[in-house]
Enzyme design. Structure first.
Site, short mmCIF file in Angstrom:
data_model
loop_
_atom_site.label_atom_id
_atom_site.label_comp_id
_atom_site.label_asym_id
_atom_site.label_seq_id
_atom_site.Cartn_x
_atom_site.Cartn_y
_atom_site.Cartn_z
CE1 TYR A 116 49.79 45.99 37.75
CE2 TYR A 116 48.18 47.23 39.02
CZ TYR A 116 48.72 46.02 38.63
OH TYR A 116 48.17 44.84 39.08
CB SER A 173 44.44 45.17 38.31
OG SER A 173 44.42 45.94 39.48
N1 LIG Z 1 48.01 40.88 44.32
C1 LIG Z 1 47.08 41.77 44.05
O1 LIG Z 1 46.54 42.44 44.93
C2 LIG Z 1 46.63 41.97 42.63
C3 LIG Z 1 45.52 42.79 42.41
C4 LIG Z 1 45.08 42.98 41.11
C5 LIG Z 1 45.72 42.33 40.07
N2 LIG Z 1 46.80 41.55 40.30
C6 LIG Z 1 47.42 40.90 39.16
O2 LIG Z 1 47.52 39.52 39.44
C7 LIG Z 1 48.59 38.97 38.67
C8 LIG Z 1 49.47 38.14 39.59
O3 LIG Z 1 50.12 39.03 40.49
P1 LIG Z 1 50.52 38.64 41.98
O4 LIG Z 1 49.84 39.55 42.88
O5 LIG Z 1 50.41 37.16 42.18
O6 LIG Z 1 52.03 39.13 41.95
P2 LIG Z 1 53.38 38.34 42.12
O7 LIG Z 1 53.34 37.52 43.33
O8 LIG Z 1 54.44 39.38 42.00
O9 LIG Z 1 53.36 37.39 40.85
C9 LIG Z 1 53.68 37.85 39.59
C10 LIG Z 1 54.25 36.69 38.81
O10 LIG Z 1 54.73 37.20 37.56
C11 LIG Z 1 56.05 36.72 37.39
N3 LIG Z 1 56.82 37.68 36.60
C12 LIG Z 1 56.96 39.01 36.81
N4 LIG Z 1 57.74 39.55 35.86
C13 LIG Z 1 58.11 38.52 35.04
C14 LIG Z 1 58.90 38.44 33.87
N5 LIG Z 1 59.51 39.52 33.34
N6 LIG Z 1 59.04 37.23 33.26
C15 LIG Z 1 58.46 36.13 33.77
N7 LIG Z 1 57.69 36.14 34.88
C16 LIG Z 1 57.52 37.33 35.51
C17 LIG Z 1 56.63 36.59 38.78
O11 LIG Z 1 57.70 35.72 38.72
P3 LIG Z 1 58.77 35.69 39.93
O12 LIG Z 1 58.06 35.08 41.07
O13 LIG Z 1 59.84 34.85 39.36
O14 LIG Z 1 59.14 37.10 40.19
C18 LIG Z 1 55.43 36.04 39.53
O15 LIG Z 1 55.33 34.65 39.37
C19 LIG Z 1 49.34 40.15 38.04
O16 LIG Z 1 48.93 40.28 36.69
C20 LIG Z 1 48.84 41.35 38.85
O17 LIG Z 1 48.89 42.53 38.11
C21 LIG Z 1 47.28 41.35 41.56
#
Ligand SMILES: NC(=O)c1ccc[n+]([C@@H]2O[C@H](COP(=O)([O-])OP(=O)(O)OC[C@H]3O[C@@H](n4cnc5c(N)ncnc54)[C@H](OP(=O)(O)O)[C@@H]3O)[C@@H](O)[C@H]2O)c1
Length: 200
Positions: free
Chosen positions: A114, A101
């Site tokens: 985080y 991130s």
């Molecule tokens: N969105 C942003 O702006 C952003 C920016 C920088 C980095 N990131 C990174 O991008 C990655 C994807 O995030 P996202 O934004 O797409 O968030 P998200 O929509 O919350 O997706 C996170 C995924 O991880 C799964 N997950 C969370 N905890 C879990 C657990 N204990 N066991 C199994 N699965 C689990 C969630 O499953 P469920 O759907 O079942 O909850 C979901 O599929 C993450 O590593 C995040 O840190 C995101």
């Protein structure tokens, strides 16, 4: 439901292994589930953030919060790599995309745990890339700024807050070209824009 519609749309076979990445005793199950599969690409995407920005000592249930965040954001990346990299190494071929991130680029107060876990992912990826790039394996550190997902709770995409589809399309174009990337041009120029905004 989602998987079967994607199977039809993209004409691919899919499979799932259901685990809670907040736990550390899941990797035997994953290893068994992956047995016999030739894995070309691993995307370490799973991640959790804070429900809201908070001072370290005020985080509710801090003990479990730490364990969960370290297991989901750090242990998963190291362990999944441990399971998949040996075969990639034997075949001298493979791609691992680790989703860090932009918050791992600088210490981010009130999201400190985080931000620190994401800095780990970035360092781990860059170190490992140096170790294995001569064997033909790409290990990329991906550092997005905001993307419209469940995690950010942002509903409306804008140029600098893209949809996942738009972000991923841009990001994939960087694979093999950049070992560390913000993955999307408006995100890559974000630090410069912020600096100019503060200076001017
Ligand atoms: N969105 C942003 O702006 C952003 C920016 C920088 C980095 N990131 C990174 O991008 C990655 C994807 O995030 P996202 O934004 O797409 O968030 P998200 O929509 O919350 O997706 C996170 C995924 O991880 C799964 N997950 C969370 N905890 C879990 C657990 N204990 N066991 C199994 N699965 C689990 C969630 O499953 P469920 O759907 O079942 O909850 C979901 O599929 C993450 O590593 C995040 O840190 C995101």
């Amino acid at each position: 439901m989602l998987l079967s519609s994607q199977e039809e749309q993209y004409n691919v076979e899919t499979g799932t292994i259901a685990v809670d990445f907040g736990r550390s005793d899941i990797y035997e199950k994953i290893e068994a589930g992956l047995a016999g599969l030739e894995i070309g690409v691993l995307v370490n995407n799973v991640g959790v953030s804070y429900d809201y920005p908070e001072y370290y000592l005020n985080i509710p249930d801090l003990d479990n919060f730490i364990t969960n965040m370290v297991n989901v954001n750090i242990t998963s990346v190291c362990q999944m790599t441990r399971l998949v990299l040996p075969r990639m190494n034997e075949r001298s071929k493979g791609v691992i995309l680790n989703i860090s991130s932009a918050s791992g680029m600088y210490p981010l107060a009130l999201l400190t745990v985080y931000s620190s876990t994401k800095a780990f992912v970035d360092f781990f990826s860059r170190g490992l890339h140096e170790e294995y790039r001569r064997q033909g394996i790409i290990i990329q550190s991906v550092l997005p700024f905001f993307v419209v997902t469940k995690m950010t709770r942002i509903k409306k995409p804008t140029l600098d807050k893209p949809t996942p589809e738009r972000y991923v399309l841009a990001e994939l174009a960087t694979v093999g070209l950049q070992s560390q990337t913000n993955g999307y041009f408006p995100h890559a120029v974000m630090p410069v824009s912020l600096l100019l905004y503060l200076l001017l």
